[in-house]
Design a protein around this motif. Structure first.
Motif: not given
Length: 220
Positions: A57-65, A67-70, A72-80, A171-175
């Motif tokens: 699984f190779k996450p997409n950085p733009s999508r992770a950002v 999702l985290g903007a919409i 908080p924490g959704l980007g971390q869920i996407y990155n597992k 910070l959650s978005m950057v992470d």
């Protein structure tokens, strides 16, 4: 006699031809069996290889950002990276409580300060901050200064809590972006050293252009 030799020669040629035919047939059959076994091995390996390929699984950085903007924490869920969720939501819970409590205290002290400075005897909310003994006799100047200091302090605490919440959100978005960007980065603890001979150029030495030396190579 000559006829006998011709008959004997014909028998020898016929026997050799049959032997060659049998050998060719045996070789073809052996090659066919080997090819069939190779196909079976390939067929058995194919599902495992496909499962291994699907497991990567190779996450997409733009999508992770995004999702985290919409949320908080959704980007971390996407990155597992589920273990980071308690840190993020715990931080937000604490900061929301700090914003609420400091805001409430700021409003209470602000109303008390306005009541003591309006010269209206009917507005006495500032008395709630005094003990029964202090209410009988208190210094108006000291109480006004104390209430003003408390108003400034709780306003500052409230604003700092809001700034920290915004910082945690960013910070959650950057992470989420960094995690997605470095998802395929090799973090194995393999540390090795390799020693190999090398030729070193000595252009600054007179009469020597090159010399033999040793090279150390670290992998970490």
């Amino acid at each position: 006699m000559r006829h006998l030799l011709l008959i004997l020669l014909a028998c020898i040629v016929t026997t050799n031809a049959k032997a060659l035919s049998v050998n060719d047939s045996t070789k073809v059959a052996r090659d066919t069996i080997a090819f069939s076994l190779h196909e079976k091995k390939t067929a058995l390996k194919t599902p495992a290889d496909s499962l291994t390929h699907k497991a990567i699984f190779k996450p997409n950085p733009s999508r992770a950002v995004w999702l985290g903007a919409i949320v908080p924490g959704l980007g971390q869920i996407y990155n597992k990276k589920y273990w980071k969720l308690p840190l993020i939501y715990g931080g937000f819970a604490g900061l929301i409580y700090a914003i609420s409590w400091n805001g409430r205290m700021y409003n209470d002290y602000k109303n008390a300060y306005l009541d003591i400075t309006d010269n209206n005897p009917n507005t006495t909310s500032y008395l709630h901050f005094l003990t029964p003994d202090q209410q009988k006799s208190y210094d108006t100047t000291w109480l006004t200064s104390a209430l003003k200091t408390r108003v400034s302090s709780f306003r500052r605490y409230r604003d700092l809590s809001v700034i920290c919440a915004i910082g945690l959100y960013a910070l959650s978005m950057v992470d989420a972006y960094v995690d997605a960007q470095l998802s395929d980065f090799d973090v194995s603890p393999d540390l090795s050293m390799k020693i190999a001979p090398t030729i070193m150029n000595n252009s600054y030495q007179n009469g020597l252009n090159a010399s033999l030396g040793m090279k150390l190579k670290f992998n970490f």
